[in-house]
Enzyme design. Structure first.
Site, PDB file in Angstrom:
ATOM      1  N   ASP A 417      -5.987 -25.636   9.475  1.00  0.00           N
ATOM      2  CA  ASP A 417      -5.389 -24.732   9.087  1.00  0.00           C
ATOM      3  C   ASP A 417      -4.030 -25.270   9.099  1.00  0.00           C
ATOM      4  OD1 ASP A 417      -7.754 -22.842   9.512  1.00  0.00           O
ATOM      5  OD2 ASP A 417      -7.295 -22.474  11.168  1.00  0.00           O
ATOM      6  N   SER A 442       1.277 -25.496   8.322  1.00  0.00           N
ATOM      7  CA  SER A 442       0.920 -24.448   9.083  1.00  0.00           C
ATOM      8  C   SER A 442       0.293 -23.488   8.362  1.00  0.00           C
ATOM      9  CB  SER A 442       1.943 -24.446  10.353  1.00  0.00           C
ATOM     10  OG  SER A 442       0.626 -22.580  11.447  1.00  0.00           O
ATOM     11  N   ARG A 443      -0.594 -23.305   8.366  1.00  0.00           N
ATOM     12  CA  ARG A 443      -1.541 -22.485   7.287  1.00  0.00           C
ATOM     13  C   ARG A 443      -1.563 -21.023   8.066  1.00  0.00           C
ATOM     14  NH1 ARG A 443      -5.063 -26.717   5.834  1.00  0.00           N
ATOM     15  NH2 ARG A 443      -3.701 -27.944   4.156  1.00  0.00           N
ATOM     16  N   VAL A 444      -1.009 -20.888   8.730  1.00  0.00           N
ATOM     17  CA  VAL A 444      -0.990 -19.214   9.813  1.00  0.00           C
ATOM     18  C   VAL A 444       0.647 -18.949   9.377  1.00  0.00           C
ATOM     19  CG1 VAL A 444      -1.365 -18.385  11.481  1.00  0.00           C
ATOM     20  CG2 VAL A 444      -2.530 -19.521  10.927  1.00  0.00           C
TER      21      VAL A 444
END
Length: 586
Positions: A417, A442-444
């Site tokens: 992620d 950070s894909r979150v």
């Protein structure tokens, strides 16, 4: 084959010829078991001291002395001692035990090549099943072919030779689990390596398990703070996330993982560090560092060093994941670090080539993507119905000369992620952690940040991006206007702010105070060399003068506007006193 029942025949072996009555009883047993008349052929076998061994196709019923002892040993291994005394437990086991009339499937070793054994006669062996070789050595089925299976060997392959007997255990490879593993260094099979004695085992979990489904998960929305300002402010990691740490050799990848473990102290997070293909001395040093700083209490190290077999290096991360799942399904938060998956892929490639699998790109087998995806997908934030526990994975991958487009790094990047990319040039220039702001992501994102951190960090990524762009541009120009000079000084100050010594993770309120002060241009007039000292003095001053503010930020995760103004006011006030004291000292 056993499916062809019409051609079933039984072979009976014993030291002495059976009586007619015994042959009749064997015939009745076989007729009842296989629902047809099965002819029995007797052969003398002097190696059997007493009793009989009956083989029907691939089924073996071992009623010899050796077979009965083995059955009894297996029965004893299944007993959980608990708090009882050992002697009464043994007596009870002897009283309760009865000889089981169950068929065993026994095969024969065809070839042994390094860490791989090829076995025939095990028609019903399953992928991932544990096989038992002579001498108690275990192996795991890794390849199924018509008429034979290939398995990786956990132990000394020199003790196995062609013609050796192999038994099925009908159990998949598992990892012993329990609270007793915290604070310990174990190998890939869960055996202690730290000389601290036996570990109390609460159960076993299969090392290969399906990842939680979509309905079994919930969104990643709680932070897994690393204590590193450069990461928590710009690339926040959430509980249940998979964030790759990637970079060249000796750029501080393990240092980030180590600081993240240290930062979990007092937060009720279980940490698991899986060391794959590293020097034994490096693993010992890491364990000592964690122990010295009180972090081993909540940490388990699973060690598969460079001297371990490729088979043990291959199963190490799955074993660590199984241990992590034990705690996750108890509703606890787990942090697991795989250091590193590049060496894991190399170990798997070695095993695959030994098994004769077709090599693909860079000689890796075709399923090398699945090798890591089935591991990393097991990291999750479970739904409340399953206890709400989480497992956060920080895999580490090594690049060559900063090439993130290589085969294994691109595979892992596509599974995770986000990634924290560490750049060699930054590292050797003294910027540590050497996080490349442009390539890291950070894909979150902000979902895993507290509101206080989100508000304090503001547009720091944008500010740094502008600084890097301006820095490149000004290399070709000597005549700079005042505004550009101020922007460069400000950017250099931010970069210096993000430098952080190892083993000194920052708490949330410390990070918020530094970010608010830096982005509020409090430190802009300071000399670069004095910023580090100013940070330390400012944090000490705030801890003393604004205890309620610090506690409020940590407890609520909020940063009210009046709190932000108070931080700026106190920081500016402290800066004046600090400068005055510095001049007097000079």
């Amino acid at each position: 084959m056993r499916s062809d029942r019409s051609r079933l025949a039984a072979e009976l072996r014993s030291a002495k010829e059976p009586s007619q009555e015994q042959l009749r009883r064997f015939g009745e047993f076989l007729s009842k078991k296989y629902r047809r008349k099965v002819p029995v052929h007797w052969e003398q076998d002097g190696s059997l001291k007493s009793g009989f061994r009956l083989q029907v196709g691939s089924d073996v019923y071992d009623w010899s002395l050796e077979g009965r002892i083995r059955q009894f040993q297996d029965y004893l291994r299944q007993i959980q001692p608990g708090q009882e005394e050992l002697v009464p437990l043994m007596r009870q086991a002897v009283d309760d035990w009865t000889l089981a009339v169950v068929p065993e499937e026994i095969g024969t070793v065809l070839t042994v090549d390094s860490e791989i054994a090829t076995v025939n006669g095990l028609e019903h062996a399953q992928y991932g099943e544990i096989l038992l070789f002579t001498g108690g050595i275990r192996g795991m089925v890794q390849d199924l072919r018509r008429g034979e299976v290939s398995c990786v060997i956990f132990g000394d392959a020199e003790e196995i030779s062609a013609g050796s007997i192999v038994r099925r255990t009908k159990k998949t490879a598992g990892m012993p689990v329990g609270e007793g593993f915290l604070g310990r260094v174990v190998d890939s099979l869960g055996a202690p390596m730290d000389g601290k004695g036996r570990i109390e085992v609460e159960g076993r979990r299969p090392i290969e398990a399906p990842a939680p489904g979509i309905l079994d998960r919930q969104p990643v929305n709680a932070p897994m703070e690393t204590g590193l300002l450069a990461i928590d402010s710009m690339f926040p990691i959430g509980r249940g996330q998979r964030e790759l740490i990637i970079g060249d050799r000796q750029t501080g990848k393990t240092a980030i993982a180590l600081d993240t473990i240290l930062n979990q102290k007092g937060k009720d997070v279980v940490c698991i560090y899986v060391a794959i293909g590293q020097k034994t001395s490096s693993i010992a040093q890491l364990a000592e560092n964690l122990s010295k700083r009180g972090a081993m209490e909540y940490t388990t190290i699973i060690s598969a060093p460079a001297g371990a077999s490729a088979a043990l290096q291959y199963i190490a991360p799955y074993a660590g994941c199984a241990l992590g799942e034990h705690f996750m399904y108890q509703g606890r938060d787990v942090l697991i670090i795989y250091d590193d998956l590049s060496k894991h892929a190399v170990a798997y490639r070695a095993l695959s080539l030994l098994m004769g699998r077709s090599p693909g790109r860079e000689a890796y087998p075709g399923d090398v993507f699945y090798l890591h995806s089935r591991l990393l997908e097991r990291a999750a934030h479970l739904s409340d119905e399953l206890g709400g526990g989480s497992m956060t994975a920080l895999p580490i991958a090594e690049t060559q000369a900063g090439d993130v487009s290589a085969y294994i790094p691109t595979n892992i990047i596509s599974i995770t992620d986000g990634q924290i990319f560490l750049e060699g040039d930054l590292f050797f220039a003294g910027q540590r952690p050497a996080v490349n702001v442009g390539l890291s992501v950070s894909r979150v994102g902000g979902d895993a940040q507290t509101k206080a951190m989100k508000k304090a960090a503001g547009a720091i990524r944008l500010e740094l991006a502008q600084y890097r762009e301006m820095e490149v541009f000004t290399q070709f120009s000597s005549d700079l206007d005042e505004a550009t000079k101020r922007q460069l000084v400000y950017g250099q100050g931010l970069m210096r702010l993000l430098r952080q010594p190892q083993y000194r993770p920052l708490s949330q309120h410390q990070q918020v105070i530094l970010l608010v002060s830096a982005l509020g241009h409090v430190m802009q007039e300071l000399e670069l060399d004095s910023i580090d000292r100013f940070e330390d003095d400012l944090l000490a001053f705030m801890e003393e003068q604004a205890q309620d503010l610090c506690r409020r930020i940590d407890m609520t995760g909020q940063l009210q506007e009046e709190d932000r103004e108070e931080i700026l006011h106190l920081a500016r006030e402290f800066l004046e006193d600090w400068r005055t004291a510095g001049k007097r000292g000079g």
